[in-house]
Design a protein around this motif. Structure first.
Motif, mmCIF file in Angstrom:
data_model
loop_
_atom_site.group_PDB
_atom_site.id
_atom_site.type_symbol
_atom_site.label_atom_id
_atom_site.label_comp_id
_atom_site.label_asym_id
_atom_site.label_seq_id
_atom_site.Cartn_x
_atom_site.Cartn_y
_atom_site.Cartn_z
ATOM 1 N N GLN A 1 0.479 -1.146 0.003
ATOM 2 C CA GLN A 1 -0.106 -0.098 -0.398
ATOM 3 C C GLN A 1 0.580 1.440 -0.283
ATOM 4 O O GLN A 1 0.361 2.635 -0.871
ATOM 5 C CB GLN A 1 -0.686 0.128 1.485
ATOM 6 C CG GLN A 1 -2.223 -1.003 1.104
ATOM 7 C CD GLN A 1 -3.191 -1.486 2.481
ATOM 8 O OE1 GLN A 1 -2.186 -0.884 4.095
ATOM 9 N NE2 GLN A 1 -4.402 -1.551 2.426
ATOM 10 N N MET A 2 1.644 1.398 0.293
ATOM 11 C CA MET A 2 2.632 2.662 0.885
ATOM 12 C C MET A 2 3.292 2.654 -0.419
ATOM 13 O O MET A 2 3.822 4.088 -0.845
ATOM 14 C CB MET A 2 3.664 2.666 2.450
ATOM 15 C CG MET A 2 3.329 2.479 3.243
ATOM 16 S SD MET A 2 3.095 4.452 3.481
ATOM 17 C CE MET A 2 4.380 5.034 3.865
ATOM 18 N N THR A 3 3.497 1.296 -0.954
ATOM 19 C CA THR A 3 4.941 1.655 -2.423
ATOM 20 C C THR A 3 3.824 2.283 -3.308
ATOM 21 O O THR A 3 4.100 3.105 -3.961
ATOM 22 C CB THR A 3 5.073 0.272 -2.988
ATOM 23 O OG1 THR A 3 5.722 -0.364 -1.534
ATOM 24 C CG2 THR A 3 5.974 0.153 -4.469
ATOM 25 N N VAL A 4 2.344 1.695 -3.261
ATOM 26 C CA VAL A 4 2.076 1.952 -4.369
ATOM 27 C C VAL A 4 0.770 3.859 -3.706
ATOM 28 O O VAL A 4 0.865 4.882 -4.934
ATOM 29 C CB VAL A 4 -0.221 1.658 -4.038
ATOM 30 C CG1 VAL A 4 -1.269 2.073 -4.761
ATOM 31 C CG2 VAL A 4 0.015 -0.299 -5.040
ATOM 32 N N PRO B 1 -4.084 14.652 -6.367
ATOM 33 C CA PRO B 1 -4.870 13.866 -7.509
ATOM 34 C C PRO B 1 -6.647 14.209 -7.566
ATOM 35 O O PRO B 1 -6.954 14.824 -6.343
ATOM 36 C CB PRO B 1 -4.579 12.686 -6.612
ATOM 37 C CG PRO B 1 -4.416 12.689 -5.433
ATOM 38 C CD PRO B 1 -3.252 14.002 -5.188
ATOM 39 N N ASP B 2 -6.968 13.978 -8.448
ATOM 40 C CA ASP B 2 -8.194 14.627 -8.536
ATOM 41 C C ASP B 2 -9.224 13.172 -7.922
ATOM 42 O O ASP B 2 -8.974 12.868 -7.352
ATOM 43 C CB ASP B 2 -9.016 14.579 -9.439
ATOM 44 C CG ASP B 2 -8.856 13.540 -10.856
ATOM 45 O OD1 ASP B 2 -8.126 12.618 -10.639
ATOM 46 O OD2 ASP B 2 -8.804 13.625 -12.244
ATOM 47 N N ILE C 1 -6.591 4.574 -7.193
ATOM 48 C CA ILE C 1 -5.786 4.763 -6.587
ATOM 49 C C ILE C 1 -5.994 4.084 -4.408
ATOM 50 O O ILE C 1 -5.403 2.915 -4.421
ATOM 51 C CB ILE C 1 -4.510 6.155 -6.248
ATOM 52 C CG1 ILE C 1 -4.527 6.837 -6.781
ATOM 53 C CG2 ILE C 1 -4.252 4.927 -4.778
ATOM 54 C CD1 ILE C 1 -3.795 8.353 -6.759
ATOM 55 N N ALA C 2 -7.043 4.052 -4.330
ATOM 56 C CA ALA C 2 -8.054 3.431 -4.088
ATOM 57 C C ALA C 2 -8.086 1.701 -3.948
ATOM 58 O O ALA C 2 -7.832 1.231 -3.292
ATOM 59 C CB ALA C 2 -8.952 4.346 -3.048
ATOM 60 N N LEU D 1 -7.270 0.506 0.057
ATOM 61 C CA LEU D 1 -8.318 1.715 1.065
ATOM 62 C C LEU D 1 -8.967 2.191 0.439
ATOM 63 O O LEU D 1 -9.474 1.892 -0.485
ATOM 64 C CB LEU D 1 -7.086 1.951 0.882
ATOM 65 C CG LEU D 1 -5.431 2.132 1.777
ATOM 66 C CD1 LEU D 1 -4.358 2.934 1.678
ATOM 67 C CD2 LEU D 1 -5.773 1.475 3.332
ATOM 68 N N SER D 2 -9.274 2.598 1.269
ATOM 69 C CA SER D 2 -11.111 3.532 1.688
ATOM 70 C C SER D 2 -10.399 5.171 0.186
ATOM 71 O O SER D 2 -9.589 5.314 -0.032
ATOM 72 C CB SER D 2 -12.181 4.078 2.334
ATOM 73 O OG SER D 2 -10.759 4.723 3.180
#
Length: 78
Positions: free
Chosen positions: A19-22, A33-34, A41-42, A47-48
């Motif tokens: 998750q940190m890498t993403v 980010p929009d 990304i979520a 992640l939510s």
């Protein structure tokens, strides 16, 4: 900043290395980010959208602080 951020708020999210890498890879691409990007990304990170948005807000604040920039773009402190 490396993936071992010291912010207590970020530690509370208990993010996995993946998750940190993403999140970090996307942060390098866009610091603001929009809505659609946050959703993608979520989904990629598991992640939510709210958690992703919060991470970006905190990470951007840390980045601005490290760069010696004002707290928010366009602020009176610019």
């Amino acid at each position: 900043m490396s993936s071992n951020m010291t912010s207590k708020a970020m530690e509370r999210l208990n993010l996995t290395e993946y998750q940190m890498t993403v999140l970090e890879n996307n942060f390098k691409f866009s610091k603001y980010p929009d809505g659609m990007s946050l959703t993608l990304i979520a989904a990629e990170s598991g992640l939510s959208v709210q958690e992703t948005q919060t991470w970006f807000q905190l990470r951007t604040a840390l980045w601005r602080q490290a760069e010696g920039l004002p707290a928010q773009p366009g602020s009176v402190l610019d």
